[in-house]
Design a protein around this motif. Structure first.
Motif, short mmCIF file in Angstrom:
data_model
loop_
_atom_site.label_atom_id
_atom_site.label_comp_id
_atom_site.label_asym_id
_atom_site.label_seq_id
_atom_site.Cartn_x
_atom_site.Cartn_y
_atom_site.Cartn_z
N GLN A 36 -71.50 19.70 48.63
CA GLN A 36 -71.86 18.29 48.60
C GLN A 36 -70.76 17.43 47.98
OE1 GLN A 36 -73.90 16.68 50.12
NE2 GLN A 36 -74.51 14.84 49.01
N PHE A 37 -70.02 17.96 46.98
CA PHE A 37 -69.06 17.09 46.30
C PHE A 37 -67.76 17.00 47.08
CE2 PHE A 37 -72.28 18.19 43.24
CZ PHE A 37 -72.69 16.91 42.90
N SER A 38 -67.32 18.11 47.68
CA SER A 38 -66.14 17.99 48.54
C SER A 38 -66.48 17.10 49.73
CB SER A 38 -65.63 19.37 48.98
OG SER A 38 -66.66 20.23 49.34
N HIS A 39 -67.74 17.15 50.18
CA HIS A 39 -68.18 16.27 51.28
C HIS A 39 -68.12 14.79 50.86
CE1 HIS A 39 -70.78 14.16 54.06
NE2 HIS A 39 -71.56 13.84 53.04
N LEU A 40 -68.64 14.50 49.66
CA LEU A 40 -68.67 13.10 49.22
C LEU A 40 -67.27 12.53 49.01
CD1 LEU A 40 -71.70 13.15 46.72
CD2 LEU A 40 -71.60 12.02 48.95
N TRP A 41 -66.37 13.41 48.58
CA TRP A 41 -64.98 12.95 48.37
C TRP A 41 -64.34 12.57 49.71
CZ3 TRP A 41 -60.70 16.42 45.68
CH2 TRP A 41 -59.70 15.59 45.17
N VAL A 42 -64.57 13.42 50.71
CA VAL A 42 -64.07 13.12 52.07
C VAL A 42 -64.66 11.79 52.54
CG1 VAL A 42 -64.30 13.83 54.49
CG2 VAL A 42 -63.62 15.52 52.75
N ASP A 43 -65.96 11.63 52.31
CA ASP A 43 -66.66 10.41 52.74
C ASP A 43 -66.02 9.17 52.09
OD1 ASP A 43 -68.90 8.90 53.85
OD2 ASP A 43 -69.59 8.75 51.77
N LEU A 44 -65.72 9.27 50.79
CA LEU A 44 -65.10 8.14 50.09
C LEU A 44 -63.74 7.81 50.72
CD1 LEU A 44 -65.06 7.32 46.38
CD2 LEU A 44 -62.85 7.73 47.42
N CYS A 45 -62.97 8.86 51.05
CA CYS A 45 -61.65 8.63 51.65
C CYS A 45 -61.79 7.97 53.02
CB CYS A 45 -60.89 9.96 51.79
SG CYS A 45 -60.39 10.64 50.21
N GLN A 46 -62.78 8.44 53.79
CA GLN A 46 -62.97 7.85 55.11
C GLN A 46 -63.37 6.39 55.00
OE1 GLN A 46 -65.71 10.82 56.58
NE2 GLN A 46 -64.09 11.90 57.71
N ARG A 47 -64.23 6.10 54.03
CA ARG A 47 -64.67 4.70 53.88
C ARG A 47 -63.55 3.79 53.42
NH1 ARG A 47 -70.51 4.28 51.13
NH2 ARG A 47 -71.06 6.46 51.25
N HIS A 48 -62.52 4.36 52.80
CA HIS A 48 -61.35 3.55 52.42
C HIS A 48 -60.37 3.42 53.57
CE1 HIS A 48 -61.71 2.30 48.29
NE2 HIS A 48 -62.23 3.46 47.96
N GLY A 49 -60.67 4.06 54.67
CA GLY A 49 -59.82 3.90 55.86
C GLY A 49 -58.67 4.89 55.94
N TYR A 50 -58.70 5.97 55.16
CA TYR A 50 -57.65 6.97 55.30
C TYR A 50 -57.98 7.85 56.50
CZ TYR A 50 -57.32 5.39 50.48
OH TYR A 50 -57.28 4.59 49.37
#
Ligand SMILES: Cc1ncc(COP(=O)(O)O)c(C=O)c1O
Length: 420
Positions: free
Chosen positions: A108-122
């Protein structure tokens, strides 16, 4: 089909009232128990965050925090935030929208980190790995070697995936970067590892490490604790992700004189001072060894129960959290409910993909054998209460024997007569 809880509450006097004497037991993998010394340190009258003598407190703290990260050249930042804000600060100060990021997802935490990066447009290239495994170092190595144009700007490694109880090989990721002569920045999520499991910022060439106050640091939630390499600090000059509250620049300008760009949570920072003192007094290597030994006792208990960990191989075993699989046909949420309502014991829930399948025992922070034995005992009782066929006392006995046989030597010549 999962079995429903069929436990009858026979104590009619307290039925439905949830009255419980004594203290509740907190064995989630963060927030962790706050030691008495730290509780005293945070219980302060409010203070002036612009006082002329504040730097005599803050500047040595910034220096001492470097010892926890094992860095000489890195710079530590304290943001009023939880770990998630630490991720945001890390990425926003070093990357620009569209930048390519190499990440892996196995909890869940590696998932949420990816999600944060995607939401920042990376532009995140995600390697999905089975939950129970960790950072796929060999796949990273291949991907980095193939990236001869150095499109990848950042590589993410979740050092300790708290959802599955998996610790990854950060040194291996650094080796992969070096073997490919790849200049990408290395980001490490150390939220549930730093200050509990060995972490080496400089030796492993980590560029940004993110941690939080409420786990190994044993303070209430509310501080994101980051360590940033000079290379990552330089990257801020090119990074144009919008940022304000989490801007390193404002922190750098004010921290150098021992102050902050906005109102700092001084009580937490006072608590952090005591936390760092306690970690250094015990000695970091001793802290890591204590966590390893306590974790091994939990693993012995899990074996004795005839259950398995979510972590698939011994090399992934986490020394801060164990995610324990319940047998097919049972719902781990029922273990949690009974443990909490009947025995006042908080265990960690199974999250997302492993919801209902695992429960977690957090074994990090201010902890010793007997405290942990209470969690093992409570977990064992709650499992038996919902019908999971574990033998009464089996896990507790296994852990007990392991702790007895690995107990630290004591001075038996001490005369205790006076105490009798
Ligand atoms: C490994 C890991 N990363 C990130 C986070 C997010 O931290 P927070 O909940 O403090 O925002 C957590 C929280 O448990 C975590 O365990």
């Amino acid at each position: 089909m999962r079995r429903a809880i069929e436990i009858e509450n026979k104590n009619t006097a307290t039925k439905g009232k949830n009255i419980m004497a004594g203290t509740k037991s907190l064995f989630i993998p963060g927030p962790t128990n706050v030691p008495h010394r730290i509780r005293q340190a945070v219980d302060l009258p409010m203070e002036d965050q612009r006082a002329p003598d504040l730097p005599t407190f803050t500047l040595p703290l910034f220096e001492d925090l470097k010892k926890i990260f094992k860095t000489r050249s890195g710079q530590v930042f304290l943001f009023p935030s939880s770990g998630t804000g630490g991720w945001e600060a890390a990425m926003a100060n070093t990357l620009s929208p569209g930048d390519k990021v190499l990440a892996s997802r196995f909890g869940q935490f590696s998932h949420l980190w990816v999600d944060l990066c995607q939401r920042h447009g990376y532009d995140v290239e995600v390697i999905d790995v089975e939950w129970g495994e960790g950072v796929p170092v060999e796949q990273y190595a291949k991907r980095l070697a193939a990236d001869t144009g150095h499109e990848i700007k950042a590589v993410l490694a979740c050092h300790n995936e708290t959802a599955t109880g998996v610790t990854s090989d950060v040194a291996g990721v650094r080796k992969a970067l070096n073997a490919a002569k790849h200049p990408a920045l290395l980001f490490v999520d150390g939220v549930s590892s730093i200050a509990s499991i060995d972490f080496r910022m400089d030796e492993w060439g980590v560029d940004v490490a993110v941690s939080g106050s409420q786990k190994g640091f044993m303070i209430p939630a509310g501080l994101a604790i980051l360590c940033v390499s000079q290379k990552a600090l330089d990257a801020r000059r090119r990074a144009d992700t919008p940022r304000c509250y989490f801007d390193f620049e404002d922190m750098i300008k004010t921290n150098k004189d021992g102050y902050f760009p906005y109102t700092p949570p001084m009580s937490l920072i006072r608590g952090l001072r005591v936390s760092v003192d306690m970690l250094l007094e015990e000695g970091l290597e001793n802290v890591f060894a204590r966590h390893r030994r306590l974790a091994e006792g939990v693993r012995r208990a899990v074996d004795a129960w005839g259950l398995s960990l979510c972590a698939m191989e011994a090399k992934w075993h986490s020394d801060t959290v164990s995610a324990i699989c319940v047998p097919e046909g049972f719902n781990s949420a029922d273990v949690l409910k009974i443990a909490y309502l009947r025995y006042g014991l908080s265990l960690g829930a199974g999250l997302s993909k492993v919801a209902g399948k695992v429960f977690r025992i957090g074994h990090l922070g201010d902890l010793n054998e007997l405290m942990l034995m209470s969690a093992l005992s409570g977990a064992e009782m709650a499992m038996r209460d919902i019908g999971i066929p574990v033998e009464a006392g089996s896990g507790v006995a296994a852990a007990e024997e392991y702790y007895r046989h690995t107990a630290r030597p004591i001075d038996l010549s001490l005369d205790t007569a006076a105490a009798r």
